[in-house]
Scaffold this active site. Sequence first.
Site, PDB file in Angstrom:
ATOM      1  N   GLU A   1      -8.501 -10.564  -0.647  1.00 15.88           N
ATOM      2  CA  GLU A   1      -8.161 -10.294   0.902  1.00 15.88           C
ATOM      3  C   GLU A   1      -7.226 -11.220   1.514  1.00 15.88           C
ATOM      4  OE1 GLU A   1     -12.377  -8.467   2.785  1.00 15.88           O
ATOM      5  OE2 GLU A   1     -11.873 -10.344   3.154  1.00 15.88           O
ATOM      6  N   CYS A   2      -5.980 -10.691   1.938  1.00 17.38           N
ATOM      7  CA  CYS A   2      -4.930 -11.596   2.698  1.00 17.38           C
ATOM      8  C   CYS A   2      -4.531 -12.689   1.891  1.00 17.38           C
ATOM      9  CB  CYS A   2      -5.563 -12.014   4.075  1.00 17.38           C
ATOM     10  SG  CYS A   2      -4.154 -12.567   5.172  1.00 17.38           S
ATOM     11  N   GLY A   3      -5.012 -13.764   1.989  1.00 19.50           N
ATOM     12  CA  GLY A   3      -4.248 -15.064   1.146  1.00 19.50           C
ATOM     13  C   GLY A   3      -4.778 -14.762  -0.536  1.00 19.50           C
TER      14      GLY A   3
ATOM     15  N   THR B   1      -5.918  -6.067  -0.266  1.00 16.43           N
ATOM     16  CA  THR B   1      -5.568  -5.753   1.114  1.00 16.43           C
ATOM     17  C   THR B   1      -5.233  -6.872   1.970  1.00 16.43           C
ATOM     18  OG1 THR B   1      -7.833  -6.076   2.148  1.00 16.43           O
ATOM     19  CG2 THR B   1      -7.271  -3.955   0.872  1.00 16.43           C
TER      20      THR B   1
END
Length: 459
Positions: free
Chosen positions: A346-348, A446
Amino acid sequence: MPATTGAIAARRRTAAAVTNHPRGLIIAAPSTSSGKTTVTLALLAALRRRGRVVQPYKCGPDYIDPAFHAAAAGRPCYNLDSWAFSRGRVAALLQAGSDAELCIAEGVMGLFDGGSDAGAWGHGATADIAAAAGWPVVLVIDVAGQSQSAAAVALGFARYRPDVTVAGVILNNVASSRHETLVRAGFAAHPIPVLGTLARHASQSIKNRHLGLVQAREHAQLTERLEALATLAEQGIDLTALEELAQPSQFDTAATPTFTPPGQRIALASDDAFSFIYPHLLAGWRSAGAEILPFSPLADEAPEDSCDAAWLPGGYPELHAGRLAAASRFMAGLRAFAATRPVHGECGGYMTLGAGLIDADGTRHAMAGLLGLETDFAQRKLHLGYRIATLHAPAAGHPAGTVLRGHEYHYARVLSAADEPLASICDAAGGTTAETGSRRGHVTGTFFHMIDRATELAA
C-alpha cells in the site's frame, strides 16, 4: 459516606461493560492546526497519570496520530469514520472502550468538515461521529490573534447542527494572563463553559512532515514529551469537569462482518519506512485467527518463509530509499517469497514493490522490481482523498469483485505503471481516478490505504 473516586470509577467501568455503551467525548476544533492533537495527547497523558483507563480514538483516515494516542493512553487507538465504516463497524470498534472509564476521540479537520459526497452513512466529518455516538464535543480554539471573538466562534459551532452538542471549550495558544482574561470575558454571558487553557509552549509542539506529524516511533524522548503535556493539562484544564461531561454512547451493538486477513500467517513489514497501517485492521486480522509476524526491511530482514502472505504498508520509503535499495537480503527474500505467495503493498509499500523510486534530491533508487511502477519525489504532486475500489483480481485477502473503501494521501508522481490494473477506482464524488493499482503474478499494490470492505456495494 461519600463514594471515593476509585469506587466511582469502578462503577463506571462496570456499567460500561454491562450496557456496552462506553462513556466518551470528542476533542474537535473549528479548523485544522488548532491544536487538537496537542490537547488530546495532554488529556490522555494527564488522565492516565490520574489512574484513569482511557480508550483513545481518532476520527477520519489517519494512521500517524493514533500511534501518539496509543503511547499516551497505553492502549491501541482505533479510527472512527462515517464515510468508510458501516454503523455496525463503528459500534463494534466502540466496544474496545467498554472496559474503560472514559473514551476520548480526536476529531479530523474542522468539526463539520468531511469528504464531500456521503459515504457509508456520513461525510467523514467528526460531527457525524459525535451525533451518532451522542458524545459531547469539547472545542479547541486557537485564540492567537483574537480575544472576545473566540466566544462568537464557539456559539456559531454550538448552533450549527442541533444533533451535535458543544459542551465546553479549551483555549489554546493563550499569550498571557491578560489575554486569557479578555478571552474569558467573551464567554461570561454565554452558556458554553471554558474548561481550561494551554499557554504557548513551542517546545512542546511535535514537528510535522509532508504526511503529517513525524512518527511517534521516531521520537526518542516521547515519554518525556507526554509527561510535560500531562503537566500542562493538570495546570491549565479542569480535568474533573471534563470527565463529568462524558456521556454513554448511543450506538447499539450490531453484527458486523469480520475482517478478512490476507493469510493465516502474515509477514508484515514494520519499521520507520513501513508503519502506516490502521490498528483496526491488525486487530481484525488477529480476531479472525491470523498470526502477524513483523519484519524490518531497513534492518535487511526478509519476510518469514513460514508465512503464506506478505504485506508492505505505507510509510516513508522515500526517506530511506538508499538503505532499502542496498538491503540485499530483504530484496532477495521478498522476490523469492513473491514467486509462490501473495504480496501486497500500500502506497509506500506499493512503491517499494515497483521498479524504481526517485528521491527528493533527484537520485533514482532501484526497488524490488516486482511491479513496473516508477515514482518520483523530486517533482512532487499531492494526491489526497477517499477512494472506492472494485477489484479486478484477488488482492489483500479479498476476491475479485470486492468493493473496498480507502483513502489516498501521498506526494509521489507516477512516471510509469506497466502492469495490469488491479481495480477500478473512483473518488468520493464518484469520479474515476487515474490510479488503478497494479498486479503481476502473486504481487498486487495500490496507492490507497484500505480501511474496510464496502459490504453495501459488494458485487
